[in-house]
Design an enzyme around this catalytic site. Structure first.
Site, PDB file in Angstrom:
ATOM      1  N   ALA A   1      -5.678  50.071  44.835  1.00  0.00           N
ATOM      2  CA  ALA A   1      -4.245  49.762  44.771  1.00  0.00           C
ATOM      3  C   ALA A   1      -3.565  50.450  45.962  1.00  0.00           C
ATOM      4  CB  ALA A   1      -3.635  50.189  43.440  1.00  0.00           C
TER       5      ALA A   1
ATOM      6  N   GLU B   1       0.906  52.278  51.827  1.00  0.00           N
ATOM      7  CA  GLU B   1       1.034  52.829  53.188  1.00  0.00           C
ATOM      8  C   GLU B   1       0.474  54.245  53.318  1.00  0.00           C
ATOM      9  OE1 GLU B   1       1.943  51.975  56.310  1.00  0.00           O
ATOM     10  OE2 GLU B   1       1.881  49.934  55.521  1.00  0.00           O
ATOM     11  N   GLY B   2       0.617  55.031  52.250  1.00  0.00           N
ATOM     12  CA  GLY B   2       0.116  56.413  52.287  1.00  0.00           C
ATOM     13  C   GLY B   2      -1.391  56.427  52.497  1.00  0.00           C
ATOM     14  N   HIS B   3      -2.111  55.593  51.720  1.00  0.00           N
ATOM     15  CA  HIS B   3      -3.569  55.508  51.903  1.00  0.00           C
ATOM     16  C   HIS B   3      -3.891  55.027  53.322  1.00  0.00           C
ATOM     17  CE1 HIS B   3      -3.481  54.606  47.397  1.00  0.00           C
ATOM     18  NE2 HIS B   3      -4.265  55.671  47.473  1.00  0.00           N
TER      19      HIS B   3
ATOM     20  N   GLY C   1      -4.044  63.117  50.679  1.00  0.00           N
ATOM     21  CA  GLY C   1      -2.587  63.172  50.795  1.00  0.00           C
ATOM     22  C   GLY C   1      -2.038  64.403  50.091  1.00  0.00           C
TER      23      GLY C   1
ATOM     24  N   ASP D   1      -0.720  64.871  46.065  1.00  0.00           N
ATOM     25  CA  ASP D   1      -1.556  65.578  45.090  1.00  0.00           C
ATOM     26  C   ASP D   1      -1.954  66.919  45.715  1.00  0.00           C
ATOM     27  OD1 ASP D   1      -1.947  63.438  42.962  1.00  0.00           O
ATOM     28  OD2 ASP D   1      -2.486  62.378  44.782  1.00  0.00           O
TER      29      ASP D   1
ATOM     30  N   SER E   1       0.124  54.586  43.669  1.00  0.00           N
ATOM     31  CA  SER E   1      -0.368  53.315  43.118  1.00  0.00           C
ATOM     32  C   SER E   1       0.311  53.029  41.787  1.00  0.00           C
ATOM     33  CB  SER E   1      -1.880  53.391  42.910  1.00  0.00           C
ATOM     34  OG  SER E   1      -2.494  53.740  44.124  1.00  0.00           O
TER      35      SER E   1
HETATM   36  O1  PAF Z   1      -6.374  61.024  44.705  1.00  0.00           O
HETATM   37  C1  PAF Z   1      -7.103  60.131  44.223  1.00  0.00           C
HETATM   38  O2  PAF Z   1      -6.857  58.934  44.368  1.00  0.00           O
HETATM   39  C2  PAF Z   1      -8.328  60.547  43.414  1.00  0.00           C
HETATM   40  O3  PAF Z   1      -8.066  61.679  42.661  1.00  0.00           O
HETATM   41  C3  PAF Z   1      -9.598  60.711  44.262  1.00  0.00           C
HETATM   42  C4  PAF Z   1      -9.454  61.843  45.258  1.00  0.00           C
HETATM   43  C5  PAF Z   1      -9.894  59.415  44.985  1.00  0.00           C
HETATM   44  C6  PAF Z   1     -10.789  61.030  43.347  1.00  0.00           C
HETATM   45  O4  PAF Z   1     -11.029  60.009  42.428  1.00  0.00           O
END
Ligand code: PAF
Length: 281
Positions: A32, A35-37, A148, A151, A187
């Site tokens: 999902a 832009e951040g990803h 990012g 988290d 997401s």
């Molecule tokens: O930040 C996330 O999307 C998840 O915690 C990760 C790092 C992909 C681990 O499942």
């Protein structure tokens, strides 16, 4: 873009790349993509020869089965987005490929980081994150892995994981990406109702105001002030607001005793849980 579903095929491909002395930048995701990803993937691509992305909705890090069931899955769109930013390798394993028939997490000791903030409200969450990140780092063996800062606690825990297990990878934290109205990209935002989406930018607005007041008010006063603000917004339910040292993730005795600290927040908008944070000093 090369797409792999099995560890064996992925490892064989990456072994050839490593033999050719290609460096690998890795971005783990649960799909999902937003832009951040994509900014993490662009960074991985810019700083390394190959950008490798994983998409895997990791069951062991969900403390709430409804959240897992409803987690947005948009694989075809994700593939297009990854192509558009020049991702080289996408790894999309099944749950069986990763966990076989044992869908359980390892138990970790992250020197107490796991008991703060998210750890208090999401039981077992960081054991699940530790399990999957360790597994992916062992399969992919990247030079650098990108996470990012939305988290932020996860980022610090992954740094601790790598240190404790001597995993030879550099962990890089990257800035939070925000919508134009300030809402941190996530997401889960796609699951907000129209009303909740409209009110959600209040979270970052409040963090920014709290940052301005930081110093003039002490930690206790500031926490009280934030709680009061959320009482005025019935559509948002504050779960926690915490000021913590970036390294220990504990609330400092006083502001002066911490070199760099942050404000962290978790809020329910209906049944969607949103988190955010802001650097204070
Ligand atoms: O930040 C996330 O999307 C998840 O915690 C990760 C790092 C992909 C681990 O499942």
């Amino acid at each position: 873009m090369n797409i792999f579903n099995t560890k064996l095929e992925l490892k064989a491909f990456l072994a050839e790349q490593k033999e050719a002395r290609k460096s690998i930048g890795f971005v783990p995701t649960m799909g999902a993509l937003h832009e951040g990803h994509l900014s993490l993937v662009k960074r991985a691509k810019k700083k390394n020869d190959l950008a490798v992305v994983s998409i895997f909705v990791n069951p062991t890090q969900f403390d709430n089965s409804e959240d897992l069931k409803k987690y947005p899955q948009t694989l075809e769109n994700d593939k297009q987005l990854l192509e558009s930013v020049g991702c080289d390798v996408l790894f999309v394993p099944t749950v069986k490929e990763i966990y076989d028939n044992n869908i359980n997490s390892e138990k970790f000791d992250f020197d107490g980081l796991e008991h703060e903030m998210e750890g208090k409200f999401r039981e077992g969450h960081f054991d699940g994150v530790g399990t999957i990140v360790k597994a992916f780092l062992e399969i992919i063996m990247p030079d650098v892995a990108y996470f990012g800062k939305k988290d932020f606690q996860q980022l610090q825990i992954v740094k601790k994981l790598v240190e404790k297990y001597n995993i030879p990878v550099e962990i890089k934290g990257r800035p939070i990406f925000r919508e134009d109205d300030g809402l941190a990209m996530s997401s889960r935002n796609a699951r907000l109702t129209k009303e909740h989406r409209e009110v959600a930018p209040f979270i970052y607005k409040t963090l920014k105001k709290a940052k301005k007041k930081f110093g003039a008010k002490n930690i206790e006063e500031l926490t009280k002030w934030v709680k009061k603000q959320f009482k005025k917004k019935p559509l948002l339910e504050l779960e926690y607001f915490t000021i913590a040292d970036e390294k220990t993730l504990k609330t400092p005795e006083n502001i002066e005793s911490s070199k760099s600290c942050r404000a962290f927040i978790a809020v329910f908008a209906g049944d969607i849980r949103l988190i955010d944070n802001i650097g204070l000093k």
